[in-house]
Design an enzyme around this catalytic site. Structure first.
Site, PDB file in Angstrom:
ATOM      1  N   HIS A 134     -38.070 106.249  93.837  1.00 23.54           N
ATOM      2  CA  HIS A 134     -37.293 106.863  94.921  1.00 23.54           C
ATOM      3  C   HIS A 134     -35.842 106.412  94.923  1.00 23.54           C
ATOM      4  CE1 HIS A 134     -37.125 109.543  98.144  1.00 23.54           C
ATOM      5  NE2 HIS A 134     -37.974 109.010  98.995  1.00 23.54           N
ATOM      6  N   ASP A 173     -35.053 111.946  94.290  1.00 25.66           N
ATOM      7  CA  ASP A 173     -35.272 112.354  95.676  1.00 25.66           C
ATOM      8  C   ASP A 173     -36.585 113.114  95.796  1.00 25.66           C
ATOM      9  OD1 ASP A 173     -32.822 111.280  96.433  1.00 25.66           O
ATOM     10  OD2 ASP A 173     -31.756 113.148  96.003  1.00 25.66           O
TER      11      ASP A 173
END
Length: 430
Positions: A401, A405
């Site tokens: 992450h 995204d």
């Protein structure tokens, strides 16, 4: 007589310590020159340590699983003469083929590693019991308890029914000692054929399993994972796969679903190239690759390995299938090479037919994505006003992450899903 001390050798490449994974000798053993004394494992490979002299083992330093510094004494051998002077040559580490956990950027050899010696199970102490009502199941109706007249009289005087006392004598004969045990409350009641098992077995985590543990712990502690799950209708693809397997040439491999998924990943990576990448977090650099070197998780008898199908973007379904099959066989029989275990840019993992509904795969650091495959199951799907049976499979995929995204992750998986649900597109150029 003298003694010769053997130290942990310098195996090169900046290694400062090694893990002892196997001892081939014990104190008191007679060894000859070049006999293998021990096997040690580094981040690079597993090597054997031969004896440079002939003599008797008088001391061994270091337990299996212990990390030992280069230059530290590990074995002392009693030899004839002044000692500490090898007859022919100094001890050095002789490389052998044994498993190591592959690193993404570094070469690793793969061969079986010795397992830790078995640990004898230690039975837990029995709890102190109060006097039981019975210490065994009643005998079948009509079957007389075997006991001497004196035992019967003693039992009758004590108000004990012998049918419930377990006999330790020949043919189950009840002895005075059995009555003593029963009265003292030390008899263990038996009410069924199922018995508790209070043993405890300890096994030291060493070698390849230790490397796997270290890698996964590092990935989970450093990488903030985001896992995205979606279902894919595999009905058409399964029909196509069955047809291709039925009509394939003899020289072509049998097709599983993995080559199709790899091909779908290649097409998705063309639209989302940032997913074929490494994140070197300490340097703050994302290294994006034009090639799709797809890591393929392979379960072996000694642990999980990641074999690499290189340049999957330049292969068709049949070529991917052949290469995947070759690599899986090599990983399982121990002939796979360092190069075939390193350099993946994205990984595919599958638990096959036991793949469950959802999984949360751990990213193969320093990669930024891993695609997980769950099992195919027949499910009712509502289409055109009615329920129809369809073959549904879930994809459970994890992403770094810090770099990827959630939106990009979802689009990537949706691209893979679209290709799998319209399998004819997999045979077209990406």
């Amino acid at each position: 007589m003298g003694v010769h001390t053997i130290k942990m050798p310098d195996v090169g490449e900046g290694i400062t310590e090694a893990e002892i994974v196997e001892w081939n000798v014990a104190v008191g053993d007679q060894v000859r020159e070049d006999d293998v004394l021990a096997a040690v494992m580094t981040d690079k490979a597993t090597v054997e340590i031969p004896s440079p002299v002939e003599g008797k083992i008088v001391s061994i330093d270091g337990e299996i699983g212990a990390m030992t510094a280069v230059g530290a004494a590990i074995v002392t051998i009693e030899v004839e003469g002044a000692g500490d002077t090898p007859k022919k040559k100094p001890a050095k580490a002789a490389p052998v083929k044994k498993e190591t956990m592959p690193e993404p950027e570094k070469a690793v050899e793969k061969e079986p590693v010795a397992e830790a010696p078995p640990v004898t199970p230690v039975a837990a102490p029995k709890p102190v019991r109060s006097i039981p009502a019975t210490n065994g199941p009643p005998r079948p109706e009509g079957e007389k308890s075997l006991a001497s007249p004196s035992v019967r009289k003693r039992a009758m005087d004590a108000g004990i029914e012998l049918v419930y006392v377990r006999g330790s004598g020949p043919a189950g004969r009840i002895l005075h000692e059995d009555l003593d045990t029963y009265i003292a409350g030390k008899a263990e009641p038996v009410t069924s054929s199922f018995q508790p098992n209070n043993t405890i077995t300890e096994t030291k985590v060493i070698g390849l399993r230790r490397k796997i543990a270290e890698r996964l712990q590092d990935a989970k502690s450093r990488i903030p994972h985001i896992t995205y799950v979606d279902e894919v209708d595999m009905t058409e693809l399964e029909e196509l796969r069955a047809h291709l397997n039925k009509t394939k040439r003899e020289d072509q491999p049998k097709l599983t679903i993995l080559p199709f998924i790899m091909r779908a990943m290649v097409k998705a990576l063309r639209a989302h190239p940032k997913l074929s990448a490494h994140f070197e977090d300490e340097a703050g650099i994302v290294r994006q690759f034009g090639a799709a070197h797809i890591g393929m998780a392979v379960q072996t008898a000694n642990g999980l390995m990641v074999a690499v199908v290189r340049n999957a973007e330049a292969r068709d379904i049949w070529d991917i299938a052949a290469e995947a099959q070759r690599l899986a066989n090599a990983a399982r029989d121990g002939t796979i090479t360092r190069e075939e275990l390193t350099g993946s840019t994205i990984t595919l993992t599958s638990l096959g037919t036991i793949g469950g509904i959802v999984s949360t795969p751990v990213i193969n650091s320093p990669e930024v994505a891993i695609v997980g495959v769950n099992k195919i199951a027949m499910r009712p799907v509502y289409q055109d006003g009615t329920f129809v049976p369809r073959k549904i499979m879930n994809l459970s995929s994890s992403f770094d992450h810090r770099i990827i995204d959630g939106w990009d992750a979802a689009e990537f998986i949706q691209h893979i899903r679209g290709s799998l649900e319209t399998p004819a597109t997999l045979f077209m150029e990406p």
